[in-house]
Design a protein around this motif. Structure first.
Motif, short mmCIF file in Angstrom:
data_model
loop_
_atom_site.label_atom_id
_atom_site.label_comp_id
_atom_site.label_asym_id
_atom_site.label_seq_id
_atom_site.Cartn_x
_atom_site.Cartn_y
_atom_site.Cartn_z
N SER A 257 0.91 -1.18 0.00
CA SER A 257 -0.15 0.07 0.04
C SER A 257 0.74 1.30 0.06
O SER A 257 0.55 2.19 -0.89
CB SER A 257 -0.97 -0.04 1.13
OG SER A 257 -1.91 -1.05 1.11
N ARG A 260 2.61 1.84 -3.50
CA ARG A 260 1.40 2.25 -4.36
C ARG A 260 1.43 3.85 -4.48
O ARG A 260 1.51 4.41 -5.26
CB ARG A 260 0.22 1.72 -4.21
CG ARG A 260 -0.77 2.17 -5.50
CD ARG A 260 -2.03 1.14 -5.63
NE ARG A 260 -2.79 1.17 -4.30
CZ ARG A 260 -3.99 0.41 -4.59
NH1 ARG A 260 -4.69 -0.16 -5.92
NH2 ARG A 260 -4.62 0.24 -3.42
N THR A 323 -4.83 -4.15 -1.77
CA THR A 323 -5.62 -3.46 -0.66
C THR A 323 -5.72 -4.49 0.53
O THR A 323 -5.97 -3.79 1.76
CB THR A 323 -7.20 -3.38 -1.15
OG1 THR A 323 -7.06 -2.46 -2.28
CG2 THR A 323 -8.00 -2.52 -0.04
#
Length: 403
Positions: A257, A260, A323
């Protein structure tokens, strides 16, 4: 997908027959490969750096680091050392977060037959063809020459080097030192590379070297991180590592995460869908290639059955993985062995689960297999509960796994 023994037998669209079947209704992917860590330090809770630093030598010398990491470490490794417990605890943490292979375990690691997960820079699949170097400056000219000879002979196919971790000229000069040592090769895996310039990145590309990126730790310690977007654009293979708990992420899933967000900030020229695929490959397929271990990192017939099953919360499986959190982990297998998973699935798939350890992980009832051998002893394998108790007895601030 059908698993036969230690390997994946087949992958197809039809439900297999004549075997035990679990309809996961989840996302099945290769077990995650964490290419940068210091596992035995992962008993510590996250450290809040009091300021940003210019390079790794500055925080290493700080009074805060001494109090939060160095002194507790000395306490934990004082005679009788708890190194075995430190490594097992760290491996359990990696496993419940979906990682089936890690990097960076101490050279004093007790022995590979005791590991809960694979260690890519120790003995793996019957070979030991990777080496790690934390401080290039501490190696002698003779050691550097010997290492290059091993690389040229094919005896070392991956050399992990902590390099250019920081933002200043001292950090950048480490790259110059690496090239002068004749160790910028196709086997070289640069960990961090935070200070690398455009010209240096091009040299990395030309040499066929690779980079392992740990953005969370970099951002917390230095306020900036590696030019990973540019490295990817240049075609440099990039892997990910959660580093260590004092400044890194709790898990490799959490690191995805962070990565990203940072790649988006660096304005990488990829669509959201392509970015997700690139990130997941950085901890699976590409990570295996960087490590030089082609038996893992892919869901395909003939590959080792190192697998991860995640809960399905989103329609797009790639978005679901990026996610995900460790609480979404439903099952982890290593070489076909059910290492960690939902209690109901484990009871259905295994004839006997009496030796497995029951855990409550983020509200999920799970079973953990710690039945590795203890070298040179007749003692039964310690359970995670026992390892935790010994660590807490020595160091009451031991960080939790299920946090």
């Amino acid at each position: 997908m059908v698993v036969n023994g230690a390997t994946i037998a087949s992958v197809g669209a039809q439900k297999p027959s004549g075997v035990k079947v679990v309809d996961t209704k989840g996302v099945i992917l290769p077990g995650l490969i964490d290419l940068h860590g210091h596992p035995e330090y992962n008993v510590f809770s996250a450290w809040e750096p009091p300021k940003l630093f210019a390079n790794r030598y500055r925080w290493r010398d700080s009074e805060e680091y001494k109090l939060v990491v160095r002194e507790p470490w000395q306490k934990l490794t004082a005679d009788p050392s708890l190194l075995r417990d430190l490594t097992r605890y760290a491996e359990a943490r990696a496993l419940v977060g979906g990682a089936t292979a890690i990097q960076g375990a101490s050279a004093k690691y007790p022995g590979k037959e005791e590991a809960l997960v694979r260690n890519v820079d120790l003995r793996i699949f019957g070979q030991h063809k990777a080496r790690s170097m934390i401080d290039l400056g501490r190696t002698t000219p003779e050691d550097r020459t010997k290492m290059r000879a091993k690389i040229d002979a094919g005896d070392v196919t991956a050399l992990y080097v902590h390099l250019a971790e920081g933002l200043d000229e001292r950090s950048r000069k480490e790259f110059t030192e690496l090239t002068k040592a004749n160790l910028l090769t196709g086997a070289t895996v640069i960990i961090h590379g935070t200070a690398l310039t455009e010209a240096q990145l091009r040299d990395v590309k030309d040499a066929g070297a690779k980079i392992v990126w740990s953005p969370q730790s970099n951002l917390r310690l230095y306020g900036e991180t590696t030019a990973a977007a540019r490295a990817i654009e240049l075609g440099i293979p990039v892997g990910l590592g959660a580093d260590w708990l004092p400044s890194g992420s709790q898990s490799l899933l959490a690191e995805l995460s962070v990565a990203r967000r940072e790649l988006q900030r660096q304005k990488i020229g990829l669509t959201p869908a392509k970015l997700n695929r690139t990130l997941i490959q950085a901890v699976t397929t590409d990570a295996a290639r960087i490590a030089g271990v082609d038996q893992i990192g892919e869901v395909a017939a003939g590959k080792a059955a190192d697998l991860l099953v995640l809960e399905r919360h989103l329609q797009d499986p790639w978005e679901n993985v990026v996610t995900a959190s460790p609480s979404w982990v439903q099952l982890v297998t290593i070489g076909g062995d059910l290492a960690y998973g939902r209690a109901d699935w484990m009871n259905d798939l295994l004839d006997d689960t009496a030796q497995l350890e029951g855990l409550v992980a983020w509200g999920n009832r799970m079973l953990l297999d710690t039945s590795y051998a203890l070298a040179g002893t007749g003692e039964p394998p310690p359970r995670l509960k026992e390892v935790r108790e010994r660590l807490l007895d020595r160091y009451a601030q031991t960080g939790p796994i299920f946090a």
